[in-house]
Scaffold this motif. Structure first.
Motif, PDB file in Angstrom:
ATOM      1  N   PRO A  34      -4.654  -7.042  -3.316  1.00 39.98           N
ATOM      2  CA  PRO A  34      -3.443  -7.095  -2.493  1.00 39.98           C
ATOM      3  C   PRO A  34      -2.305  -7.848  -3.158  1.00 39.98           C
ATOM      4  N   GLN A  35      -2.596  -8.989  -3.780  1.00 38.35           N
ATOM      5  CA  GLN A  35      -1.554  -9.775  -4.417  1.00 38.35           C
ATOM      6  C   GLN A  35      -0.906  -9.005  -5.558  1.00 38.35           C
ATOM      7  N   LYS A  36      -1.741  -8.351  -6.373  1.00 39.90           N
ATOM      8  CA  LYS A  36      -1.227  -7.595  -7.504  1.00 39.90           C
ATOM      9  C   LYS A  36      -0.398  -6.409  -7.026  1.00 39.90           C
ATOM     10  N   TYR A  37      -0.870  -5.751  -5.982  1.00 36.82           N
ATOM     11  CA  TYR A  37      -0.157  -4.562  -5.489  1.00 36.82           C
ATOM     12  C   TYR A  37       1.251  -4.925  -5.016  1.00 36.82           C
ATOM     13  N   PHE A  38       1.362  -5.935  -4.155  1.00 38.60           N
ATOM     14  CA  PHE A  38       2.676  -6.290  -3.626  1.00 38.60           C
ATOM     15  C   PHE A  38       3.606  -6.826  -4.707  1.00 38.60           C
ATOM     16  N   SER A  39       3.049  -7.371  -5.781  1.00 36.37           N
ATOM     17  CA  SER A  39       3.900  -7.858  -6.869  1.00 36.37           C
ATOM     18  C   SER A  39       4.472  -6.721  -7.695  1.00 36.37           C
ATOM     19  N   THR A  40       3.847  -5.537  -7.633  1.00 34.96           N
ATOM     20  CA  THR A  40       4.329  -4.393  -8.428  1.00 34.96           C
ATOM     21  C   THR A  40       5.363  -3.553  -7.684  1.00 34.96           C
ATOM     22  N   LEU A  41       5.549  -3.791  -6.396  1.00 33.04           N
ATOM     23  CA  LEU A  41       6.480  -2.962  -5.627  1.00 33.04           C
ATOM     24  C   LEU A  41       7.907  -3.206  -6.093  1.00 33.04           C
ATOM     25  N   GLN A  42       8.650  -2.107  -6.253  1.00 32.30           N
ATOM     26  CA  GLN A  42      10.032  -2.183  -6.726  1.00 32.30           C
ATOM     27  C   GLN A  42      10.994  -1.818  -5.602  1.00 32.30           C
ATOM     28  N   PRO A  43      12.128  -2.459  -5.533  1.00 31.52           N
ATOM     29  CA  PRO A  43      13.100  -2.149  -4.479  1.00 31.52           C
ATOM     30  C   PRO A  43      13.479  -0.669  -4.486  1.00 31.52           C
ATOM     31  N   ALA A  44      13.549  -0.070  -3.295  1.00 31.45           N
ATOM     32  CA  ALA A  44      13.971   1.328  -3.094  1.00 31.45           C
ATOM     33  C   ALA A  44      12.985   2.340  -3.648  1.00 31.45           C
ATOM     34  N   LYS A  45      11.845   1.910  -4.198  1.00 32.35           N
ATOM     35  CA  LYS A  45      10.863   2.849  -4.720  1.00 32.35           C
ATOM     36  C   LYS A  45       9.731   3.000  -3.712  1.00 32.35           C
ATOM     37  N   ALA A  46       9.337   4.257  -3.459  1.00 37.12           N
ATOM     38  CA  ALA A  46       8.304   4.532  -2.463  1.00 37.12           C
ATOM     39  C   ALA A  46       6.918   4.353  -3.068  1.00 37.12           C
TER      40      ALA A  46
END
Length: 820
Positions: A34-46
């Motif tokens: 979970p920590q790694k996943y949320f750190s990879t999220l980019q603004p405006a990217k689905a």
């Protein structure tokens, strides 16, 4: 419109329509904490994420489908990940067990949508749901005709509309529409519905499959004018929708003055042919009008160009008025076609050939023998992941069967979970349950005989599938109609009332004949039957009542025998006892005397009332008309019948010139098997429409009406007289070969013959059933035929002599020693 992020994602990916097999850089589903996943999220990217416990059971099937969806979603700039939760994880997505049955769609760190995993049943559903959620501002979902009209009116003079119907959200067709909307949503307004009633309301004839229309609203400046609509006639696939929209965006008609061999348009690039209407200065205006008419008829099927002969340096044969170009590099064809319908047929026949080629090219691996041995089994295999709402029917067991059927009026489906036909019909049975949901009717139940063989044995079920109706105090009735949704629904709805209905007043009789008394059932029975008897006609009333019971579930019957029956008798010029047939579509009521008629005669009279004068032949109704044992006069048409052809044949029928034939017509669009029939007659499908006479009962000769003659009353009658005199040559003779099923288990004709051997041989409508008769020494639910007046015989074929077949055809049901 949609946010700028998706607009940016569109840049450079319009070719995704043509590059379905593009290789993604990531070949499998990434697994993150979970920590790694949320750190990879980019603004405006689905991003789509599935949170699960590392050792969670029962998720392997979903993960397999999710992995299949990784590549196509990445093509649209959407990342996918599996997020492994640990027990000490505090994220709300890793919390309760029910949360682990969902997938989550994010844009940046913002949660857009939660998806229960049972709605993401395969890769198509995953892609469709995700794109549908992201395109919620660009794809309008509507449920009523008023919604569609509002969208249409709002866009007149501004933009065009792409309207689509899919049977359910998450189907392959829904995915294809969403992919098209992703690319073309900035150009056209996409509208989606899953309401079949909406599709019916816009006049679509075939509502079984998904549909896509292009509404030409941008060019409509008069707000009172309806937008012209073009139907995409190919299956709803991503590539087909791409081709279709591209052709809608191309010019309707182009003028050219160069060698047709050198002309190329977007149509050729998309694999569609070109049709050149040859024109010259003297006839330019008329030719352009013709070309525009042809262009609208062929929109989405071919490109249409006006070829100016006077300005052309290359010689065109003087007799040619149409040039046909199939594809790049193939010599053009110079044709003489003086009928627009012939031009249309030429293109559509070419389309059919190309579709066959595509199917052959796509089948590079060869058929899977385990799947392809039978079409029913193949259908079940393809729909194996379809989630049926089985909760709409009650599953019965050995413990619950008697208590349930005794406590309520019930419909019971007896099926076997291991048999393909049973599973195919189970889908139709559930569709009936869906249509009856929320309406007061009989309880729909089912018994899997593979699990509860004892129940099925006690109910005398010896083959699958079987549907029986149980009513309190009566013996069960077996349904013997077509194994399809509409026919079974008709059987159930018409069984809501007890037939024959006892009519008690003249006013009630008039309401019955007009259709007002049972107006909610008129759509299931286009003919209402009323028997008129004086109070003393006891025997005649008994026979009519028995016939009405026999036809129960197939037609509405009523009986009137009050003292004032002469009021109705005089009004309808009926000599008692009599039968009144009210045909609701035509608004006509005819009377038939019933003096000295018995039960089977009454059944036959009512059965014949359902036969049309000039019917459209389908796979379902063909056996009914073959029983007439007459040669078939068939008009093959590639679409709706031409009115003047229909008028010609109906005139000859009215004048009794076609009494020895069965005139009918076959629409190749509704019944595609007609193409195979024509190929068997002619080796290649000829231009349509086309009239043929086929004698299936003896000899197998096929005669074709001359293609160079117009179908008029005089020409057709003269041709038929030549046939009678033996002056016409047949085009082919159908071989008298035996048709066998691929496997004994699929020998449905033998099953039908076995069932027929247990019932009366007299004719009845297709939905006539076996009525279970209880006798004192038999079990309560043992099935027996209701009427056993005649011995069972094998259906025979009468002899046919070409020199006098018109006369012999009128002698119905003559037999010789040749079996069908």
């Amino acid at each position: 419109m949609m946010s700028s992020c998706l607009s940016v994602c569109r840049v450079g990916i319009s070719f995704v329509m043509m590059n379905i097999f593009y290789k993604s850089a990531v070949d499998s589903l990434p697994e993150l904490s979970p920590q790694k996943y949320f750190s990879t999220l980019q603004p405006a990217k689905a991003s789509l994420a599935y949170f699960c416990q590392a050792d969670s059971p029962g998720t392997s099937v979903f993960l397999e489908e999710l992995n299949e969806a990784v590549k196509p979603l990445q093509d649209y700039g959407i990342s996918v990940a599996k997020v492994n939760c640990v027990k000490e994880e505090t994220s709300r997505y890793c919390g309760k067990e029910k949360d682990l049955m969902k997938a989550y769609l994010f844009r940046g760190n913002i949660l857009l949508r939660e998806f229960p995993t049972d709605t993401l049943f395969d890769a198509n559903a995953i892609v469709a749901h995700v794109l549908f959620a992201l395109l919620f501002n660009e794809v309008k979902y509507i449920t009523t005709l008023e919604d569609l009209q509002n969208v249409e009116n709002a866009l007149k003079g501004k933009a065009n509309v792409v309207f689509s119907y899919v049977r359910a959200i998450g189907t392959p067709e829904h995915r294809a529409v969403m992919e098209a909307a992703f690319v073309y949503g900035n150009t056209h307004q996409f509208v989606l519905t899953t309401e079949i009633a909406l599709l019916e309301s816009i006049g679509t004839e075939d509502i079984e499959y998904a549909h896509l229309y292009f509404f030409h609203c941008k060019a409509v400046l008069d707000l009172t004018q309806q937008c012209r609509r073009t139907l995409m006639e190919r299956p709803l696939t991503t590539l087909n929708i791409h081709r279709f929209i591209k052709t809608m965006e191309a010019p309707l008609l182009t003028e050219v003055a160069e060698d047709p061999q050198q002309v190329s348009t977007v149509h050729l690039q998309l694999g569609l042919p070109l049709v050149f209407i040859v024109s010259q200065q003297a006839t330019y205006e008329a030719d352009r009008g013709t070309a525009e008419w042809v262009a609208w008829r062929l929109l989405g099927k071919a490109g249409v160009l006006l070829l100016l002969r006077d300005s052309l340096e290359v010689d065109i044969p003087q007799h040619a008025n149409v040039v046909f170009k199939r594809e790049e590099g193939v010599p053009v064809e110079f044709l003489v076609l003086h009928d627009i319908d012939l031009i249309i047929s030429r293109v559509e026949n070419n389309m059919h050939i190309e579709e066959v080629r595509e199917d052959e090219d796509n089948d590079v691996e060869g058929p899977d023998i385990d799947i392809q041995d039978d079409e029913v089994a193949e259908t079940i295999y393809r729909d194996r992941k379809r989630q049926l709402p089985l909760e709409l029917t009650v599953e019965l067991t050995e413990e619950t069967f008697n208590a349930t059927v005794m406590a309520s009026d019930s419909i019971v489906l007896f099926y076997a979970g291991w048999q393909a036909v049973s599973m195919a019909f189970l889908q139709s049975y559930i569709d009936v349950a869906i249509k009856l949901k929320g309406t007061p009717t009989m309880l729909l139940t089912r018994v899997n005989c593979a699990d509860w063989s004892g129940v099925c044995t006690k109910q005398n079920v010896t083959q699958f599938p079987v549907v029986k109706m149980y009513k309190e105090g009566r013996n069960p009735v077996s349904y013997a109609g077509v194994l399809g949704t509409e026919d079974l629904l008709k059987f159930i709805q018409l069984n809501r009332i007890s037939c024959p209905v006892n009519i008690t007043s003249v006013q009630e009789a008039e309401e019955y004949l007009s259709g007002e008394l049972y107006k909610d059932l008129i759509s299931y029975s286009s003919v209402s039957v009323l028997g008129l008897f004086s109070p003393t006609m006891t025997s005649a009333k008994k026979d009519f009542t028995e016939a009405g019971n026999y036809l129960k579930g197939c037609v509405i019957t009523g009986i009137y025998s009050e003292e004032d029956v002469l009021i109705l008798s005089n009004k309808y010029a009926a000599t008692l006892p009599a039968l009144l047939l009210a045909r609701h579509k035509e608004g006509k009521t005819e009377s038939i005397p019933l003096a000295n008629t018995h039960v089977q005669d009454i059944v036959q009279i009512i059965t014949n009332a359902f036969l049309e004068t000039f019917p459209e032949i389908t796979v379902e109704n063909l056996p009914i008309y073959l029983r007439l044992q007459k040669p078939l006069l068939i008009l093959f048409s590639d679409g709706s019948i031409i009115p003047r052809y229909k008028k010609t044949i109906l005139t000859l029928v009215k004048e009794k010139h076609l009494d020895s034939l069965t005139p009918c017509w076959l629409n190749l669009k509704n019944t595609p098997v007609g193409r195979g029939i024509l190929q068997a007659y002619f080796d290649a499908v000829p231009p349509l429409p086309l009239l043929v006479v086929v004698n299936l009962h003896s000899g197998g000769q096929v005669f074709a009406f001359p293609s160079d003659q117009d179908v008029t009353e005089q020409n057709l009658l003269l041709w038929l007289k030549k046939l009678e005199a033996g002056l016409e040559s047949h085009i082919t003779i159908l071989p008298a070969q035996e048709w066998k099923p691929p496997f004994p288990a699929y020998d449905f004709l033998s099953m039908m013959e076995a069932a027929a051997s247990r019932r009366s041989t007299r004719e009845g409508p297709e939905c006539v059933k076996e009525t279970d008769v209880q006798e004192s020494h038999e079990e309560q639910h043992e099935d027996k035929p209701a009427i056993r007046d005649e011995p069972t015989e094998t259906l025979r074929i009468k002899h046919w002599n070409r020199s006098n077949w018109f006369k012999e055809a009128e002698k119905s049901f003559r037999h010789d020693n040749k079996e069908l």
